[in-house]
Scaffold this motif. Structure first.
Motif, PDB file in Angstrom:
ATOM      1  N   ASN A 177       0.825  -1.213   0.000  1.00 34.84           N
ATOM      2  CA  ASN A 177       0.000   0.000   0.000  1.00 34.84           C
ATOM      3  C   ASN A 177       0.855   1.256   0.000  1.00 34.84           C
ATOM      4  O   ASN A 177       0.539   2.235  -0.695  1.00 34.84           O
ATOM      5  CB  ASN A 177      -0.916  -0.017   1.228  1.00 34.84           C
ATOM      6  CG  ASN A 177      -1.905   1.141   1.218  1.00 34.84           C
ATOM      7  OD1 ASN A 177      -2.780   1.223   0.362  1.00 34.84           O
ATOM      8  ND2 ASN A 177      -1.744   2.053   2.168  1.00 34.84           N
ATOM      9  N   LEU A 178       1.938   1.243   0.759  1.00 36.90           N
ATOM     10  CA  LEU A 178       2.835   2.396   0.769  1.00 36.90           C
ATOM     11  C   LEU A 178       3.434   2.636  -0.615  1.00 36.90           C
ATOM     12  O   LEU A 178       3.552   3.777  -1.073  1.00 36.90           O
ATOM     13  CB  LEU A 178       3.953   2.177   1.787  1.00 36.90           C
ATOM     14  CG  LEU A 178       3.643   2.507   3.251  1.00 36.90           C
ATOM     15  CD1 LEU A 178       4.805   2.095   4.141  1.00 36.90           C
ATOM     16  CD2 LEU A 178       3.341   3.983   3.435  1.00 36.90           C
ATOM     17  N   LEU A 179       3.828   1.564  -1.278  1.00 38.69           N
ATOM     18  CA  LEU A 179       4.394   1.685  -2.621  1.00 38.69           C
ATOM     19  C   LEU A 179       3.376   2.244  -3.612  1.00 38.69           C
ATOM     20  O   LEU A 179       3.701   3.078  -4.459  1.00 38.69           O
ATOM     21  CB  LEU A 179       4.893   0.327  -3.109  1.00 38.69           C
ATOM     22  CG  LEU A 179       6.214  -0.181  -2.528  1.00 38.69           C
ATOM     23  CD1 LEU A 179       6.436  -1.640  -2.920  1.00 38.69           C
ATOM     24  CD2 LEU A 179       7.389   0.677  -3.009  1.00 38.69           C
ATOM     25  N   ILE A 180       2.135   1.780  -3.484  1.00 37.35           N
ATOM     26  CA  ILE A 180       1.093   2.191  -4.436  1.00 37.35           C
ATOM     27  C   ILE A 180       0.630   3.620  -4.168  1.00 37.35           C
ATOM     28  O   ILE A 180       0.569   4.452  -5.081  1.00 37.35           O
ATOM     29  CB  ILE A 180      -0.102   1.219  -4.371  1.00 37.35           C
ATOM     30  CG1 ILE A 180       0.310  -0.174  -4.877  1.00 37.35           C
ATOM     31  CG2 ILE A 180      -1.271   1.755  -5.186  1.00 37.35           C
ATOM     32  CD1 ILE A 180      -0.720  -1.245  -4.631  1.00 37.35           C
ATOM     33  N   GLN A 181       0.310   3.909  -2.900  1.00 35.45           N
ATOM     34  CA  GLN A 181      -0.268   5.206  -2.568  1.00 35.45           C
ATOM     35  C   GLN A 181       0.729   6.354  -2.706  1.00 35.45           C
ATOM     36  O   GLN A 181       0.329   7.502  -2.883  1.00 35.45           O
ATOM     37  CB  GLN A 181      -0.827   5.180  -1.131  1.00 35.45           C
ATOM     38  CG  GLN A 181      -1.985   4.222  -0.947  1.00 35.45           C
ATOM     39  CD  GLN A 181      -3.147   4.525  -1.878  1.00 35.45           C
ATOM     40  OE1 GLN A 181      -3.487   5.677  -2.124  1.00 35.45           O
ATOM     41  NE2 GLN A 181      -3.766   3.478  -2.408  1.00 35.45           N
ATOM     42  N   ASN A 182       2.000   6.042  -2.613  1.00 33.82           N
ATOM     43  CA  ASN A 182       3.014   7.094  -2.675  1.00 33.82           C
ATOM     44  C   ASN A 182       3.764   7.107  -4.000  1.00 33.82           C
ATOM     45  O   ASN A 182       4.847   7.692  -4.106  1.00 33.82           O
ATOM     46  CB  ASN A 182       3.999   6.942  -1.517  1.00 33.82           C
ATOM     47  CG  ASN A 182       3.356   7.238  -0.183  1.00 33.82           C
ATOM     48  OD1 ASN A 182       3.223   8.391   0.211  1.00 33.82           O
ATOM     49  ND2 ASN A 182       2.937   6.181   0.510  1.00 33.82           N
ATOM     50  N   ARG A 183       3.193   6.435  -4.994  1.00 30.76           N
ATOM     51  CA  ARG A 183       3.807   6.447  -6.321  1.00 30.76           C
ATOM     52  C   ARG A 183       3.759   7.858  -6.896  1.00 30.76           C
ATOM     53  O   ARG A 183       2.735   8.522  -6.859  1.00 30.76           O
ATOM     54  CB  ARG A 183       3.066   5.484  -7.244  1.00 30.76           C
ATOM     55  CG  ARG A 183       3.685   5.359  -8.624  1.00 30.76           C
ATOM     56  CD  ARG A 183       2.801   4.573  -9.550  1.00 30.76           C
ATOM     57  NE  ARG A 183       2.562   3.223  -9.088  1.00 30.76           N
ATOM     58  CZ  ARG A 183       1.704   2.371  -9.661  1.00 30.76           C
ATOM     59  NH1 ARG A 183       1.000   2.772 -10.706  1.00 30.76           N
ATOM     60  NH2 ARG A 183       1.543   1.165  -9.181  1.00 30.76           N
ATOM     61  N   GLN A 184       4.892   8.295  -7.405  1.00 29.37           N
ATOM     62  CA  GLN A 184       4.985   9.629  -7.985  1.00 29.37           C
ATOM     63  C   GLN A 184       4.603   9.587  -9.469  1.00 29.37           C
ATOM     64  O   GLN A 184       4.947   8.639 -10.170  1.00 29.37           O
ATOM     65  CB  GLN A 184       6.407  10.173  -7.854  1.00 29.37           C
ATOM     66  CG  GLN A 184       6.868  10.372  -6.412  1.00 29.37           C
ATOM     67  CD  GLN A 184       6.219  11.577  -5.756  1.00 29.37           C
ATOM     68  OE1 GLN A 184       5.086  11.495  -5.282  1.00 29.37           O
ATOM     69  NE2 GLN A 184       6.922  12.677  -5.730  1.00 29.37           N
ATOM     70  N   PRO A 185       3.904  10.612  -9.946  1.00 30.36           N
ATOM     71  CA  PRO A 185       3.528  10.621 -11.369  1.00 30.36           C
ATOM     72  C   PRO A 185       4.752  10.757 -12.254  1.00 30.36           C
ATOM     73  O   PRO A 185       5.740  11.390 -11.871  1.00 30.36           O
ATOM     74  CB  PRO A 185       2.616  11.849 -11.480  1.00 30.36           C
ATOM     75  CG  PRO A 185       3.028  12.734 -10.346  1.00 30.36           C
ATOM     76  CD  PRO A 185       3.440  11.816  -9.230  1.00 30.36           C
ATOM     77  N   PHE A 186       4.662  10.155 -13.416  1.00 30.02           N
ATOM     78  CA  PHE A 186       5.745  10.264 -14.396  1.00 30.02           C
ATOM     79  C   PHE A 186       5.651  11.650 -15.011  1.00 30.02           C
ATOM     80  O   PHE A 186       4.704  11.953 -15.735  1.00 30.02           O
ATOM     81  CB  PHE A 186       5.580   9.169 -15.446  1.00 30.02           C
ATOM     82  CG  PHE A 186       6.799   8.960 -16.293  1.00 30.02           C
ATOM     83  CD1 PHE A 186       8.062   9.227 -15.818  1.00 30.02           C
ATOM     84  CD2 PHE A 186       6.681   8.477 -17.589  1.00 30.02           C
ATOM     85  CE1 PHE A 186       9.190   9.028 -16.596  1.00 30.02           C
ATOM     86  CE2 PHE A 186       7.791   8.263 -18.372  1.00 30.02           C
ATOM     87  CZ  PHE A 186       9.055   8.545 -17.872  1.00 30.02           C
ATOM     88  N   GLU A 187       6.625  12.503 -14.721  1.00 27.19           N
ATOM     89  CA  GLU A 187       6.543  13.919 -15.058  1.00 27.19           C
ATOM     90  C   GLU A 187       6.418  14.154 -16.564  1.00 27.19           C
ATOM     91  O   GLU A 187       7.156  13.567 -17.353  1.00 27.19           O
ATOM     92  CB  GLU A 187       7.769  14.654 -14.532  1.00 27.19           C
ATOM     93  CG  GLU A 187       7.890  14.660 -13.012  1.00 27.19           C
ATOM     94  CD  GLU A 187       6.736  15.370 -12.337  1.00 27.19           C
ATOM     95  OE1 GLU A 187       6.171  16.291 -12.954  1.00 27.19           O
ATOM     96  OE2 GLU A 187       6.390  14.999 -11.208  1.00 27.19           O
TER      97      GLU A 187
END
Length: 683
Positions: A177-187
């Motif tokens: 969940n931490l990995l998924i919820q804190n995924r950064q958008p591909f700029e």
């Protein structure tokens, strides 16, 4: 003595609690920060060094601390008195049970709560991690006792296993969940691409080898080598310490595979999403082979752009993320990175493989060269990302695809040679201008000079290069270079093949010239095309390949064809301006009737040539002007001299065109627009 030990244990516990509280404070303070001052970094580095140098307590010491801290309270252990041994064992069992009960309560209460622990704050997360770690430590302690099933501690061990398993399952879920919820958008700054499908005209979308449709200029999309590796945050930096803590605990508890799998699943999905953002759809080899060239050309351009972004930005960042969580240089870090990214990189390579086995059509060569160039340029990056044996399969596949693309380049180039040699025409090219095949081949070769290094590598024939030394005509340098070296120069592989192609083209043009009925037009056609070839070489990077001597020989050849054109077109007309045959029979005086007939025949001949050759074409302005001047010097000057010499015998009625008239009429020659001299009056 027992009191002193108890007080020591309590003191130790207090110090440990104070230490834990201080660490929690540090973690909380670091949470929102993305940057640190140099002083803060130094202090934390010193703390890390201090921690790494501290030893872990032995099981015996741990046991004493556990008994004194968790279940000791008012008990001193009585270990020094043999008479109190049984009482001590009972107290130890009670301490273990109480410790286990506390751990179990902290773990199990979250099983009834659907909330994610890390969503509720640092304090709850730290408490859960500590409880799970306590369960692990308790298990290690009990396992060190080598218990039997009839031992009472054995029951505690089984309970501890169950509690730890529950905690590990929950931590896996929290980790994901931490990995998924804190995924950064591909700029978006890395994702700006204008597809050629949006272009009004795609210069390379239709290229034919035939006479009807040929692109005059092939423009290459340059493959920039200036792109540097950019590390971006794929997961919010604030949660990296939490992810690292969870991973460390899962690994310490022998849940390595479960942790790795959770990471791989999440990151594999993220990599798939990255390819989706880059618009790299999943295509089978069959899909690629069935594509129309216009669509495929656009797909190749996008692939060339996307693979650089994917490897140098996304994969580099993916490897960095794995190192941050699992430890830089750790085998598990590389293993997780490889397993997470393998499917995505192979998806990209699959497109390259499809291109390598497709039809070897000449119009595809530039795109395949671009693909080869970018993949070759990325190989050091790929080799650095996929190190050791675990990454070898990806590296091997990348090298294999690169090799297949190289084979495709060679096969396509040789197919191009064959296409030039076998290109046949059933009708002559109108006007005798520059044949589309000539333009196609020379522009094709000019564009290929952008790939000199690659072509020299791929076209290299070791035996041929070692055994063949060429004359100055075949030297890639100038004649002066050849003289200065004092020996024949060795030709590069690309130069050898380019000159062979030019010779094949010349032979083909010779055959095409025979389709013209007029001998003069045959020579005009060859003059035009050889001049075009020489100028194309002289004015581009091809000069370094063909050399100045090659250019001089082609200049000599086209000039020879210009002379032959003049003889074929004007020799019979120039004979009419000779004095032979215009004397009256038995006298030395000029026969006016014969003179009149000569001029009439000359005018008819000129008008006929005018009617025919105004439709012919010399596209090069300078060449056209030079040939007109040459004709004027020979024909118009001869006419002017002839008329002037016999002016006394020629009336104005006989003169149909003045020399200036004919001079002006020559300006209509070789414009590709047929005209007639129907009006005998002067312009």
């Amino acid at each position: 003595m027992a009191v002193e030990e108890s007080e020591s244990a309590i003191g130790e516990l207090e110090r440990e609690e104070n230490l834990i509280a201080a660490v929690r404070h540090i973690v909380k303070a670091l949470g929102p920060n993305k940057t640190l001052t140099s002083d803060a970094k130094k202090i934390l580095a010193d703390l890390g060094t201090r921690l790494s140098s501290m030893s872990v307590p032995s099981e015996k010491e741990e046991g004493k601390q556990g008994q004194g801290g968790e279940g000791g309270n008012d008990h001193d252990g009585g270990a020094d008195d043999d008479d109190d041994e049984e009482e001590e064992d009972d107290e130890g069992l009670n301490a273990i049970e109480e410790r286990l009960n506390v751990i179990q309560e902290k773990i199990m209460r979250w099983e009834e709560d659907q909330s994610m622990i890390w969503d509720l704050g640092t304090e709850e997360a730290s408490e859960y991690l500590n409880a799970a770690n306590e369960a692990r430590r308790l298990i290690e302690k009990l396992e060190s006792l080598h218990l039997r099933k009839e031992d009472q501690e054995y029951e505690f061990l089984q309970r501890a296993y169950s509690v730890l398993q529950t905690a590990m399952a929950r931590l896996e879920e929290e980790f994901s969940n931490l990995l998924i919820q804190n995924r950064q958008p591909f700029e978006p700054e890395y994702v700006s691409f204008r597809s050629s499908e949006e272009d009004v005209v795609d210069e390379n979308s239709i290229i034919s080898i035939g006479d009807e449709s040929v692109e005059e200029s092939l423009q290459r999309d340059s493959v920039s080598r200036a792109s540097e590796e950019h590390i971006i945050d794929l997961v919010h930096p604030a949660v990296i310490p939490d992810l690292r803590c969870i991973a460390n605990l899962l690994f310490a508890s022998n849940y390595c595979q479960e942790c790795s799998n959770a990471y791989i699943i999440v990151r594999r999905d993220a990599l798939d999403e990255c390819l989706f953002i880059l618009e790299m759809e999943r295509l089978s080899i069959e899909d690629v082979l069935k594509m129309q060239w216009g669509t495929l050309n656009s797909k190749i351009k996008r692939w060339i752009w996307a693979v650089k972004i994917f490897v140098r930005v996304y994969l580099a960042s993916e490897r960095w993320l794995s190192d941050q969580i699992f430890g830089e240089g750790e085998p598990v870090s590389l293993s997780c990175f490889v397993d997470a990214s393998k499917a995505s990189i192979l998806q990209l390579l699959n497109f390259g493989e499809a291109m390598s086995i497709g039809p070897h059509q000449p119009e595809k060569l530039f795109r395949v060269l671009d693909m080869y160039e970018v993949l070759q340029d990325l190989m050091p990056d790929i080799d650095a990302l996929y190190t050791d044996e675990v990454g070898s399969s990806v590296k091997i596949e990348c090298h294999e695809v690169l090799k297949r693309l190289g084979d495709c380049v060679r096969a396509t180039f040789f197919e191009f040679e064959n296409a030039i040699a076998t290109n046949a025409s059933s009708t002559p090219f109108v006007g005798g201008g520059i044949h589309p095949l000539t333009k196609y081949v020379m522009n094709y070769l000019r564009t290929l000079t952008d790939y000199t290094d690659i072509l020299n590598l791929l076209l290299k024939d070791q035996e041929e290069e070692e055994s063949i030394s060429l004359s100055p005509d075949m030297s890639p340098g100038t004649e002066e270079d050849s003289r200065s070296h004092g020996s024949p120069c060795r030709v590069s592989s690309m130069a050898l093949h380019f000159r062979s192609l030019a010779s094949i083209l010349e032979s083909n043009l010779e055959e095409k010239s025979k389709l013209y009925k007029e001998v003069s037009l045959q020579h005009l056609f060859l003059m035009n095309n050889l001049h075009y070839m020489a100028e194309k070489v002289k004015g581009s990077e091809l000069r370094l390949v063909f050399g100045d001597e090659w250019i001089r020989k082609r200049n000599w050849k086209f000039q020879q064809h210009a002379m032959k054109y003049e003889r074929a077109s004007w020799s019979s007309i120039l004979l009419l301006l000779k004095d032979e045959g215009i004397l009256a029979p038995g006298t030395n005086s000029v026969s006016k009737s014969l003179l009149k007939e000569r001029l009439r025949s000359f005018y008819l001949g000129f008008e006929d040539v005018y009617r025919i050759q105004t439709a012919w074409l010399i596209p090069d302005i300078q060449l056209r002007e030079d040939l007109r001047i040459s004709i004027s010097l020979k024909v118009i000057q001869a006419y002017r001299t002839f008329v002037g010499r016999h002016n006394s015998h020629i009336s104005d009625k006989i003169i149909k065109y003045s020399a200036d008239d004919l001079e002006n009429y020559l300006l209509d020659f070789f414009e590709g627009s047929q005209k007639w001299l129907q009006n005998p009056h002067r312009r």
